[in-house]
Enzyme design. Structure first.
Site, PDB file in Angstrom:
ATOM      1  N   LYS A   1      37.066  40.116  45.136  1.00 46.76           N
ATOM      2  CA  LYS A   1      37.700  40.776  44.080  1.00 46.76           C
ATOM      3  C   LYS A   1      36.774  41.773  43.445  1.00 46.76           C
ATOM      4  CE  LYS A   1      38.905  36.557  42.736  1.00 46.76           C
ATOM      5  NZ  LYS A   1      39.446  35.262  42.136  1.00 46.76           N
TER       6      LYS A   1
ATOM      7  N   ASP B   1      42.970  36.085  49.184  1.00 43.25           N
ATOM      8  CA  ASP B   1      42.322  35.199  48.332  1.00 43.25           C
ATOM      9  C   ASP B   1      43.269  34.452  47.360  1.00 43.25           C
ATOM     10  OD1 ASP B   1      39.994  34.017  46.740  1.00 43.25           O
ATOM     11  OD2 ASP B   1      40.744  35.487  45.171  1.00 43.25           O
TER      12      ASP B   1
END
Lengths: 443, 443
Positions: free
Chosen positions: A187, A161
């Site tokens: 996350k 990411d």
């Protein structure tokens, strides 16, 4: 998997197989797929989107690229909140200790300010000594002892990411809903939560201003969470004006601390209580909404949330003397009050103008490696719909020098629109609640 | 100029100022703009296009990035032809000496095969000794003495186009009409021509198969040429089947030489005469179309175009003994005749299947640096609409080994469709003529 074929498939609106997309993403992470092929793919995704299966692959690849917390040993529900980012949004500083106080563990990993918004980490660092980079074992210890802990995203969490976001940031491919959803959710899924509350901002100051697209983002994120067994709820909240009165890092920290001490402002206090109650029902589904809100209100009003906050500051190395007296937080060298040049009703307070103003004053980032001037910003003295007389204060500008003061005054004056008509239309503070069952008007 | 803003503007359909686009392109050429930003821009251009002004900036930047021939000293019109590429398209080999024979100078810079098509340079190199990389001063001398010269694009011409094309090729951004138009026209404008004929292929074997998009490409290129004072005409020509009978480098060279010696095939002969006549009227507007076609036909039938071709081969170092006897050209080690497994009418001859078949046999490139097997390919024995009996030959496969022969037979059989119905519909060999005045049915 032939990289060019994956790009062409996305460009032409064909579905990409799970196998191909996984190989494309892992090739990018290990450097076999060059940035220029990924950026072409990302731009194609801007136009053609990602379907549910592709989004799922994206989330899984991001999550799988890094490590995951293991918090199963904690004796209680683990619930975090994530905001998509807005101007004056200092909710996390109030909410983390408040949610901990009603019985949740809150393992909060936050970001820094980017674009026209400030970030939770920068606000915490306005408290001298407060450490936002701490080892994961220490983070877990504080979480277990205090009930909440607040750090930045570590290097170990979702490196795919991070690498993708850095590329999106410089290639005009940030506002892609499934990519935003995957980035956030990967996350949060790494935090080993039992519940997640998403605060999706809507309005001119949000990264996605349009209500329909904000709904889409919220729905996508809720689906991603629920598909993985994480109880997830999203609230659509108002960002057509700043949240609270303070905009700028230390000014916002001070406002959050005042809120913890029962000194408002109303919108911040209200939103924080609503969110704490949502988190509590996510973590403890047997608690009713009314009961949850009652407990959150009591925890705030009794001063217990503030005490919890002080324990957090102490645990993370912050100066409790300063935290207890927010007027001692770092402030700017210069300030000036801006007054109304005519009478009228406040018909607009532009969050974007104020957010970009903070950046211009040195309190926000234009580059990732920039050191911020935490004291600069604005205290807005008026709210939407207020009747203002000529000469009445509109707010205060805090800047590092006289040139900054002048620039800030121009920004603040321009950000506030006065009109002849009475109270203007404003979005409800919380307009919708999105669960796996759908989207419903809030309240 | 902020690169991310240029990308975002294209993404959002805003016009990019001339100044910003020029800076973006020159930044890319000198390395200040990284590939990943350019590829995001190119993908945004795939979806949002480039308008006339942006296309003009693209052409000007490409042209200006390199050097330009200066052929003003030549005593006659300078006219070239460019084809967008098709299967079996060996027109250039016949056309260059033919156009020279009717009084034009033809400074032809051609490409190599890429994708499913073969390239003029590879076909020329099937003649032993033929040099396609010669210095520009020698190129100009041969052009002046023979009336035509045929080389590859040199390093000095339009380096920005070369760098952009290399990136487009690996990022799924080749089929963008204004980019294709700018790429072709920047190179042709560097040839210092007085006239340019564009052969835009339409149909399944073309890079842009759809007629409406082919029209758009033709119109864009004609506008670009005419805006810069270059007399430009485009013809839309059939690529729903291969041109001629031979597909594969040396096989096509042999067919082109047979055509120069008056041995057909009809479609190749007809298209070459039409194109030579168009080039003549572009170079000498006082010559009527009828007169131009008459002169071209005479030049071919008299054997003078063939003699001119032999002078070209000699001037560029080719073996004239082989060129005069195309049966001596390099051939494949193995061959086999494919026969019809049933009776019927030929309803389709797939140019793409045959073109990809040549690549599979080693006669086309999958990488730029590949050495080709020039002898492999197909001789198709039938044409659209032919009535075929069972056991009748459909064509011959040329390959380097038995495995290749087997693969080639499968390709050839699959490429030819037989049906019960009579003669099938085929595109006219030349369907439209596009000038600055518009697009009109041809003939």
């Amino acid at each position: 998997m032939i990289p060019t074929r994956v790009i062409e498939a996305k460009r032409s609106g064909e579905r990409i197989s799970t196998e191909d997309l996984e190989a494309f993403l892992s090739g990018f992470l290990d450097g076999a797929i060059p940035d220029y092929q990924m950026s072409a793919f990302l731009m194609a995704a801007y136009f053609m989107g990602l379907d549910e299966a592709e989004t799922e692959v994206m989330v899984r690849s991001m999550l799988g690229s890094g490590s995951k917390l293991d918090l199963g040993h904690l004796d209680g529900p683990r619930v975090d909140k994530h905001s998509t980012g807005g101007v004056g949004d200092k909710v996390s500083l109030v909410l983390a200790p408040l949610a901990a106080e009603v019985g949740l563990f809150v393992p909060m990993m936050s970001g820094r300010g980017l674009g026209h918004t400030t970030g939770t980490l920068d606000k915490l660092e306005a408290i001298p000594g407060f450490r936002t980079r701490i080892p994961l074992d220490e983070f877990e210890r504080i979480l277990s002892e205090v009930g909440c802990a607040m750090i930045g995203q570590t290097e170990e969490i979702a490196p795919l990411d991070r690498k993708l976001y850095a590329l999106r940031d410089v290639t005009g491919t940030v506002p892609v809903i499934p990519l935003i959803a995957a980035s956030i959710m990967s996350k949060k899924l790494a935090e080993d939560l039992t519940g997640l509350l998403l605060d999706v901002k809507v309005g001119a100051g949000a990264f996605i201003p349009e209500e329909d697209r904000a709904q889409e983002l919220a729905t996508t994120m809720v689906s991603v969470g629920e598909r993985r067994g994480l109880a997830t709820v999203a609230l659509l909240t108002a960002m057509d004006r700043p949240l609270g009165r303070a905009v700028g890092n230390a000014l916002e920290t001070a406002e959050a601390i005042r809120c913890l001490r029962g000194e408002g402002p109303d919108d911040l206090r209200r939103l924080t209580i609503v969110e704490a109650a949502e988190m509590l029902t996510l973590g403890a589904p047997d608690v009713s909404s009314e009961e949850a809100e009652k407990r959150a209100t009591e925890a705030l009003d009794s001063g217990r949330a503030f005490e919890r906050f002080m324990r957090l500051v102490e645990a993370q190395g912050g100066d409790t003397g300063v935290a207890a007296h927010p007027e001692r937080l770092s402030t700017a060298a210069r300030s000036a009050v801006v007054t109304a040049s005519r009478a009228g009703f406040v018909t607009g307070v532009s969050p974007r103008a104020l957010g970009e103003g903070v950046v211009a004053l040195g309190g926000g980032r234009v580059r990732m490696d920039q050191t911020l001037d935490l004291g600069v910003g604005f205290e807005v003295a008026v709210a939407l719909g207020d009747r203002i007389e000529r000469g009445q204060p509109l707010g205060t500008v805090y800047a590092r020098d006289e040139a900054g003061v002048r620039e800030g005054c121009t920004v603040l004056e321009g950000a506030i629109t006065l009109g002849e008509e009475g109270p203007s239309e404003a979005r409800p503070l919380v307009s919708h609640r999105i669960t796996r069952d759908g989207s419903y008007p809030f309240g």
